[in-house]
Design a protein around this motif. Structure first.
Motif, PDB file in Angstrom:
ATOM      1  N   UNK A 309       0.838  -1.188   0.000  1.00  0.00           N
ATOM      2  CA  UNK A 309       0.000   0.000   0.000  1.00  0.00           C
ATOM      3  C   UNK A 309       0.873   1.237   0.000  1.00  0.00           C
ATOM      4  N   UNK A 310       0.238   2.400   0.022  1.00  0.00           N
ATOM      5  CA  UNK A 310       0.950   3.673  -0.032  1.00  0.00           C
ATOM      6  C   UNK A 310       0.389   4.610   1.024  1.00  0.00           C
ATOM      7  N   UNK A 311       1.259   5.362   1.658  1.00  0.00           N
ATOM      8  CA  UNK A 311       0.859   6.521   2.440  1.00  0.00           C
ATOM      9  C   UNK A 311       1.673   7.713   1.954  1.00  0.00           C
ATOM     10  N   UNK A 312       1.164   8.911   2.184  1.00  0.00           N
ATOM     11  CA  UNK A 312       1.917  10.122   1.886  1.00  0.00           C
ATOM     12  C   UNK A 312       2.184  10.831   3.203  1.00  0.00           C
ATOM     13  N   UNK A 313       3.445  11.180   3.436  1.00  0.00           N
ATOM     14  CA  UNK A 313       3.855  11.777   4.705  1.00  0.00           C
ATOM     15  C   UNK A 313       4.315  13.208   4.445  1.00  0.00           C
ATOM     16  N   UNK A 314       3.725  14.200   5.134  1.00  0.00           N
ATOM     17  CA  UNK A 314       4.142  15.588   4.938  1.00  0.00           C
ATOM     18  C   UNK A 314       5.513  15.862   5.549  1.00  0.00           C
ATOM     19  N   UNK A 315       6.281  16.716   4.900  1.00  0.00           N
ATOM     20  CA  UNK A 315       7.606  17.120   5.378  1.00  0.00           C
ATOM     21  C   UNK A 315       7.641  18.646   5.397  1.00  0.00           C
ATOM     22  N   UNK A 316       7.486  19.198   6.570  1.00  0.00           N
ATOM     23  CA  UNK A 316       7.349  20.647   6.669  1.00  0.00           C
ATOM     24  C   UNK A 316       8.694  21.345   6.733  1.00  0.00           C
ATOM     25  N   UNK A 317       8.802  22.547   6.132  1.00  0.00           N
ATOM     26  CA  UNK A 317      10.007  23.337   6.298  1.00  0.00           C
ATOM     27  C   UNK A 317      10.075  23.867   7.733  1.00  0.00           C
ATOM     28  N   UNK A 318      11.244  24.263   8.218  1.00  0.00           N
ATOM     29  CA  UNK A 318      12.523  24.231   7.503  1.00  0.00           C
ATOM     30  C   UNK A 318      13.152  22.829   7.542  1.00  0.00           C
ATOM     31  N   UNK A 320      13.243  20.498   5.320  1.00  0.00           N
ATOM     32  CA  UNK A 320      12.368  19.416   4.860  1.00  0.00           C
ATOM     33  C   UNK A 320      13.147  18.283   4.224  1.00  0.00           C
ATOM     34  N   UNK A 321      14.275  18.604   3.565  1.00  0.00           N
ATOM     35  CA  UNK A 321      15.023  17.527   2.911  1.00  0.00           C
ATOM     36  C   UNK A 321      15.755  16.657   3.931  1.00  0.00           C
ATOM     37  N   UNK A 322      16.259  17.273   5.011  1.00  0.00           N
ATOM     38  CA  UNK A 322      16.882  16.473   6.074  1.00  0.00           C
ATOM     39  C   UNK A 322      15.837  15.591   6.749  1.00  0.00           C
ATOM     40  N   UNK A 323      14.648  16.122   6.933  1.00  0.00           N
ATOM     41  CA  UNK A 323      13.551  15.322   7.499  1.00  0.00           C
ATOM     42  C   UNK A 323      13.160  14.201   6.534  1.00  0.00           C
ATOM     43  N   UNK A 324      13.201  14.504   5.241  1.00  0.00           N
ATOM     44  CA  UNK A 324      12.905  13.481   4.249  1.00  0.00           C
ATOM     45  C   UNK A 324      13.909  12.343   4.288  1.00  0.00           C
ATOM     46  N   UNK A 325      15.182  12.676   4.536  1.00  0.00           N
ATOM     47  CA  UNK A 325      16.210  11.635   4.664  1.00  0.00           C
ATOM     48  C   UNK A 325      15.922  10.757   5.877  1.00  0.00           C
ATOM     49  N   UNK A 342       8.662  15.491  -5.701  1.00  0.00           N
ATOM     50  CA  UNK A 342       9.344  16.724  -6.079  1.00  0.00           C
ATOM     51  C   UNK A 342       8.408  17.924  -6.052  1.00  0.00           C
ATOM     52  N   UNK A 343       8.824  18.950  -5.321  1.00  0.00           N
ATOM     53  CA  UNK A 343       8.106  20.217  -5.298  1.00  0.00           C
ATOM     54  C   UNK A 343       6.881  20.253  -4.415  1.00  0.00           C
ATOM     55  N   UNK A 344       6.583  19.174  -3.688  1.00  0.00           N
ATOM     56  CA  UNK A 344       5.345  19.118  -2.907  1.00  0.00           C
ATOM     57  C   UNK A 344       5.585  19.006  -1.411  1.00  0.00           C
ATOM     58  N   UNK A 345       6.850  18.944  -0.962  1.00  0.00           N
ATOM     59  CA  UNK A 345       7.159  18.800   0.461  1.00  0.00           C
ATOM     60  C   UNK A 345       6.402  17.617   1.077  1.00  0.00           C
ATOM     61  N   UNK A 346       6.341  16.546   0.340  1.00  0.00           N
ATOM     62  CA  UNK A 346       5.746  15.297   0.816  1.00  0.00           C
ATOM     63  C   UNK A 346       6.582  14.143   0.305  1.00  0.00           C
ATOM     64  N   UNK A 347       6.448  13.031   0.992  1.00  0.00           N
ATOM     65  CA  UNK A 347       7.102  11.809   0.527  1.00  0.00           C
ATOM     66  C   UNK A 347       6.078  10.690   0.527  1.00  0.00           C
ATOM     67  N   UNK A 348       6.093   9.882  -0.513  1.00  0.00           N
ATOM     68  CA  UNK A 348       5.242   8.697  -0.523  1.00  0.00           C
ATOM     69  C   UNK A 348       6.043   7.535   0.040  1.00  0.00           C
ATOM     70  N   UNK A 496      21.840  10.402   1.035  1.00  0.00           N
ATOM     71  CA  UNK A 496      21.275  11.195  -0.061  1.00  0.00           C
ATOM     72  C   UNK A 496      19.807  10.896  -0.151  1.00  0.00           C
ATOM     73  N   UNK A 497      19.034  11.906  -0.473  1.00  0.00           N
ATOM     74  CA  UNK A 497      17.588  11.793  -0.481  1.00  0.00           C
ATOM     75  C   UNK A 497      17.111  11.231  -1.820  1.00  0.00           C
ATOM     76  N   UNK A 498      16.312  10.157  -1.774  1.00  0.00           N
ATOM     77  CA  UNK A 498      15.726   9.603  -2.990  1.00  0.00           C
ATOM     78  C   UNK A 498      14.496  10.416  -3.360  1.00  0.00           C
ATOM     79  N   UNK A 499      14.419  10.833  -4.616  1.00  0.00           N
ATOM     80  CA  UNK A 499      13.269  11.611  -5.049  1.00  0.00           C
ATOM     81  C   UNK A 499      12.876  11.168  -6.441  1.00  0.00           C
ATOM     82  N   UNK A 500      11.684  11.611  -6.857  1.00  0.00           N
ATOM     83  CA  UNK A 500      11.216  11.286  -8.189  1.00  0.00           C
ATOM     84  C   UNK A 500      12.173  11.850  -9.226  1.00  0.00           C
ATOM     85  N   UNK A 501      12.387  11.097 -10.284  1.00  0.00           N
ATOM     86  CA  UNK A 501      13.197  11.599 -11.374  1.00  0.00           C
ATOM     87  C   UNK A 501      12.481  12.741 -12.069  1.00  0.00           C
TER      88      UNK A 501
END
Length: 504
Positions: A309-318, A320-325, A342-348, A496-501
């Motif tokens: 399944x999938x969930x989407x998790x919000x990553x709030x600034x400041x 946000x990329x370190x939190x995403x890692x 990318x560009x949405x401050x969220x991670x699936x 390193x943060x994995x993100x959509x191509x």
């Protein structure tokens, strides 16, 4: 059995290239905003007029025939066009400043009443497109608060969601959708026309401020399509197979997950890092045992057919990329995969239902604990010192995440070793097969991911502090309950943060 397994893996490997190609095509389709590729309303003869004729402002009369025929439709079209231009400008696509100024000038003398009617029509129409594009109410409200140019943008979007929700109550709504809107604390609404006008009166906005607010709201509502995790209003049935999230009600009834939630709540409530990490370590032990129990049940033939399944998790600034890692590391140590949107401050996050629940709980708890440690460091340092700098805080979070990944791997290895000794290793092939299935799901739906470095610079003192905050107690899972011992460290966590191509 072994030959069949090898043949199956070979067949899967041959299909990966085709799956990735399909994923890239899907990614291109998802890139289109769910609010539409550009405003509707037809062509604009004469430069603007939504129904033909000269543009208002040409000549002595500011309002030409198009406005007199349909003031609301005329204003609606101009609001949509102004919002589209602002959305494109925010994405680096420049347009003539004179063209944008001309639209604003045309709307300058329109009354609040006409603007409000046009705005309601445009916003409610856009909401339907956004829901059909996979977005959920809480996600939309968060995007408006993050990306709006004024505080009233988020408040008006909240009003819009509330009025849309009231209008749709008569239709079939998924129970998770209802639970989410009820938990959002939305303002009271009756669904009747005039809610934007009432909002303007309550906020004390004049016509120019209403105009600018509506343009901003419509601009932030241009969003790319995402996976449908909860069936949108008016639809019937469940979300597509392999893409549904777990039912919160059933998760609440799981005693093991309740124990995990309680341990993490204790970790968040203490100011002592040693005690917090002890509770967190025990929670991770329970998470791993829960996954192994499920795998043993699968191995015994008690269940089967469960899909990722999938969930989407919000990553709030400041940061946000370190939190995403940190989320990425927690997900991988909990047998899931995370991919930054990318560009949405969220991670699936993709995984099996109980693991997804655990990832969300553990990540939220660790983030609170890390922020508590950072706050304590800031309070003890004089103003202007390095503990208050961006590079210090970003480096702290990255190091904290890295050490947490090592600790989670140690706990996983120790639990797996203990269970293998007492119950055999039949769960190991099941867990590996599940991770293979998740990887194949990621390849099929999202193709290749790219890597991005964490922004904010590097601070060696912060890095040391982050590791100490994650490891000051040097605990293993047995320090809270039981007599466990530390196991192997496992693979090193990613940095390193994995993100959509590009294009997804």
């Amino acid at each position: 059995m072994g030959k069949n397994s090898k043949a199956r893996r070979a067949a899967k490997a041959r299909s990966k290239t085709q799956a990735k190609s399909k994923a890239r095509e899907k990614a291109k389709r998802r890139e289109r905003p769910s609010g539409g590729s550009r405003p509707s309303g037809g062509s604009r003869p004469g430069g603007h007029g939504g129904r033909g004729g000269a543009r208002p402002g040409d000549g002595p009369n500011p309002f030409g025939e198009p406005f007199r025929e349909d003031p609301e439709g005329w204003a609606h079209n101009l609001l949509e066009e102004a919002a589209w231009l602002r959305y494109q400008n925010s994405n680096g696509i420049d347009h003539s400043e004179g063209h944008q100024a001309s639209i604003l000038n045309d709307l300058r003398s329109v009354s609040v009443e006409v603007l409000a009617q046009a705005g309601e029509r445009a916003i409610l129409r856009r909401l339907g497109q956004i829901w059909d594009g996979g977005w959920q109410p809480a996600e939309l409200l968060r995007q408006a608060r993050l990306n709006g140019k004024r505080a009233t943008t988020g408040r008006l979007v909240g009003q819009a969601i509330a009025n849309d929700d009231v209008r749709r109550r008569a239709t079939t709504l998924d129970s998770r959708w209802i639970a989410q809107t009820e938990a959002m604390g939305l303002p009271d609404a009756d669904g009747k026309s005039g809610w934007i006008r009432r909002f303007a009166l309550m906020e004390g906005l004049d016509a120019a401020e209403v105009r600018d607010l509506l343009i901003d709201v419509l601009a932030v509502m241009y969003l790319p399509k995402v996976e449908t995790l909860i069936p949108p209003p008016g639809s019937k049935g469940a979300a597509p197979s392999g893409r549904s999230i777990r039912d919160p009600a059933s998760a609440d009834r799981d005693p093991m997950l309740e124990r995990i939630r309680a341990l993490l709540a204790k970790a968040e409530s203490t100011d002592f890092e040693e005690e917090a990490m002890a509770f967190t370590a025990k929670a991770q032990e329970l998470i791993t045992r829960h996954a192994i129990d499920s795998a043993l049940l699968d191995d015994a033939g008690g269940t089967g057919g469960e899909e990722p399944g999938i969930i989407r998790v919000p990553l709030d600034p400041p940061y946000w990329d370190a939190k995403g890692l940190m989320l990425q590391i927690v997900a991988e140590r909990t047998r899931c995969r995370a991919l930054m949107m990318t560009g949405l401050n969220m991670s699936r996050v993709v995984g099996y239902p109980s693991d997804l629940e655990a990832v969300e709980m553990l990540f939220t708890s660790l983030l609170i604990q890390a922020q508590t440690s950072l706050a304590q460091a800031g309070r003890s340092a004089p103003p202007g010192t390095r503990t208050r700098s961006t590079s210090y805080r970003a480096s702290f979070l990255v190091a904290y995440a890295g050490r947490i990944g090592e600790r989670l791997a140690e706990i996983n290895a120790a639990v797996a070793s203990e269970v293998a000794e007492t119950q055999g290793g039949g769960f190991l092939p099941v867990l590996r097969a599940r991770e293979d299935t998740i990887d194949e799901f990621m390849a099929e739906h999202y193709g290749d991911s790219s890597k991005a470095r964490i922004r904010g610079g590097y601070d060696s003192a912060a890095s040391a502090h982050g590791r100490m905050a994650a490891d000051s107690a040097k605990l293993n899972f047995g320090d809270v309950e039981g007599d466990g011992s530390p196991g192997p460290s496992g693979a090193a966590p990613p940095h390193a943060l994995s993100r959509e191509s590009s294009g997804s």
